[in-house]
Design a protein around this motif. Structure first.
Motif, mmCIF file in Angstrom:
data_model
loop_
_atom_site.group_PDB
_atom_site.id
_atom_site.type_symbol
_atom_site.label_atom_id
_atom_site.label_comp_id
_atom_site.label_asym_id
_atom_site.label_seq_id
_atom_site.Cartn_x
_atom_site.Cartn_y
_atom_site.Cartn_z
ATOM 1 N N LEU A 122 26.749 -8.688 31.674
ATOM 2 C CA LEU A 122 25.969 -7.831 32.558
ATOM 3 C C LEU A 122 26.237 -8.182 34.014
ATOM 4 C CD1 LEU A 122 22.599 -7.983 30.582
ATOM 5 C CD2 LEU A 122 24.407 -6.275 30.410
ATOM 6 N N SER A 123 26.466 -7.150 34.816
ATOM 7 C CA SER A 123 26.653 -7.364 36.247
ATOM 8 C C SER A 123 25.276 -7.609 36.863
ATOM 9 C CB SER A 123 27.297 -6.124 36.873
ATOM 10 O OG SER A 123 26.292 -5.179 37.179
ATOM 11 N N GLU A 142 32.609 -0.071 40.158
ATOM 12 C CA GLU A 142 32.106 -1.405 39.847
ATOM 13 C C GLU A 142 31.693 -1.448 38.380
ATOM 14 O OE1 GLU A 142 28.236 -3.939 41.158
ATOM 15 O OE2 GLU A 142 29.139 -2.712 42.731
ATOM 16 N N THR A 143 32.125 -2.490 37.683
ATOM 17 C CA THR A 143 31.737 -2.604 36.278
ATOM 18 C C THR A 143 30.287 -3.065 36.203
ATOM 19 O OG1 THR A 143 33.987 -3.194 35.694
ATOM 20 C CG2 THR A 143 32.298 -3.718 34.080
ATOM 21 N N VAL A 144 29.446 -2.281 35.548
ATOM 22 C CA VAL A 144 28.049 -2.701 35.440
ATOM 23 C C VAL A 144 27.780 -3.405 34.110
ATOM 24 C CG1 VAL A 144 27.006 -1.121 37.077
ATOM 25 C CG2 VAL A 144 27.374 -0.352 34.742
ATOM 26 N N MET A 145 28.580 -3.075 33.081
ATOM 27 C CA MET A 145 28.353 -3.684 31.783
ATOM 28 C C MET A 145 29.644 -3.673 30.986
ATOM 29 S SD MET A 145 27.491 -3.062 28.200
ATOM 30 C CE MET A 145 28.442 -1.644 28.480
ATOM 31 N N THR A 146 29.955 -4.821 30.365
ATOM 32 C CA THR A 146 31.084 -4.895 29.448
ATOM 33 C C THR A 146 30.551 -5.355 28.100
ATOM 34 O OG1 THR A 146 32.531 -5.567 31.257
ATOM 35 C CG2 THR A 146 33.362 -5.912 29.028
ATOM 36 N N ALA A 147 30.760 -4.559 27.080
ATOM 37 C CA ALA A 147 30.349 -4.973 25.739
ATOM 38 C C ALA A 147 31.579 -5.440 24.987
ATOM 39 C CB ALA A 147 29.697 -3.803 25.007
ATOM 40 N N LEU A 182 29.423 8.340 36.227
ATOM 41 C CA LEU A 182 29.440 7.121 35.427
ATOM 42 C C LEU A 182 30.616 7.239 34.461
ATOM 43 C CD1 LEU A 182 27.282 4.828 35.316
ATOM 44 C CD2 LEU A 182 26.403 5.929 33.278
ATOM 45 N N THR A 183 31.391 6.172 34.323
ATOM 46 C CA THR A 183 32.524 6.204 33.397
ATOM 47 C C THR A 183 32.299 5.203 32.277
ATOM 48 O OG1 THR A 183 33.917 6.565 35.326
ATOM 49 C CG2 THR A 183 35.050 6.132 33.267
ATOM 50 N N LEU A 184 32.550 5.632 31.061
ATOM 51 C CA LEU A 184 32.455 4.727 29.915
ATOM 52 C C LEU A 184 33.767 4.819 29.144
ATOM 53 C CD1 LEU A 184 29.880 3.165 28.403
ATOM 54 C CD2 LEU A 184 30.454 4.821 26.642
#
Lengths: 157, 104
Positions: free
Chosen positions: A111-112, B55-60, B85-87
């Motif tokens: 998480l950022s 900006e990456t907000v979340m990486t799973a 938003l890009t996923l």
């Protein structure tokens, strides 16, 4: 129907082949294909091993600031909805672990600083076990667990 | 591999809630074909990345223990209505897909 399946299979193997060639010839470093998928952590067969490999430590501190939402009884182990929410500040990552799965680590979420301490997904569980949420914040691993009874396992076999 | 992702992003206060459904087989590599007895090779999504304004907000990072046709939800701050938003996801065979959505 069979025709369609064959087509997707063909397409899949072609794509895999192309990537294979690119990696082989050094055009594409494996790292750029997948940023840093923690292969060893996902292959680890114990919780400690998985955490050591994933975040370099395995000492967990129990926390009451983490809430796991998961069913008490999951009839189908192939689809167990799990959500993790925490009020801990400065969360760096959240990992979801199914303790008795062959490979306990199901997923990790990086998480950022803009992300909130919340993730939800659906996991597979092979048998009744504890679901553990591990929250990394400020270099410490906070965790809490919840027992989920599984009626039918969901990891194949 | 078009349109494997359904996504919804909704702003409430300062928090954007993202919910995504991806259609993917998520094969563990442990199951056997009941007729031939051959092991069905693993085929699962390894990484899902969500970006907002570059900006990456979340990486799973996913293993094979995520259910078939995965569901993912998370929240983040600092976005506005109408933002893009890009996923995107990548699986262990190198297949991938991505989608753009506007925050509602």
């Amino acid at each position: 129907m069979t025709n369609m399946k064959r087509r997707t299979l063909l397409k899949g193997s072609l794509a895999a082949g192309a990537v294979g060639i690119a990696v082989g010839s050094g055009l594409l470093a494996p790292r750029t294909v997948l940023a840093a998928w923690p292969k060893d952590a996902f292959k680890a067969t114990s919780v400690d091993e998985a955490l050591n490999s994933l975040v370099g430590q395995s000492q967990l501190e129990g926390s009451d600031k983490i809430e796991i939402k998961a069913p008490d009884i999951a009839e189908n182990g192939a689809v167990v909805p799990v959500s993790v929410e925490t009020t801990i500040d400065g969360v760096e990552s959240i990992s979801i672990i199914a303790e008795k799965n062959n490979t306990p680590l199901t997923s990790a979420y990086i998480l950022s600083p803009r992300a909130e301490g919340f993730v939800a997904t659906r996991i597979k569980m092979s048998e009744t076990s504890s679901v553990i949420a591990v929250v990394k914040a400020g270099g410490t691993l906070h965790s809490t667990g919840k027992e989920v009874k599984v009626t039918i396992g969901g990891c194949g076999g | 591999m078009a349109n494997t992702i359904k996504i919804r992003a909704r702003l409430s206060g300062d928090t954007t809630t993202v919910k995504a459904l991806i259609s993917h087989i998520m094969e563990t590599g442990l199951r056997k074909n009941s007729k031939t007895g051959e092991t069905i090779p693993a085929h699962f999504i390894q990484e899902v990345v969500c970006e907002h304004k570059g900006e990456t907000v979340m990486t799973a990072q996913w293993g094979p223990a995520i259910s078939k046709n995965p569901y993912l939800s998370f929240r983040f701050k600092g976005a506005e209505k109408g933002d893009t938003l890009t996923l995107r996801w990548v699986d262990n065979k190198g297949e991938s897909d991505s989608i753009e959505t506007k925050i509602a």
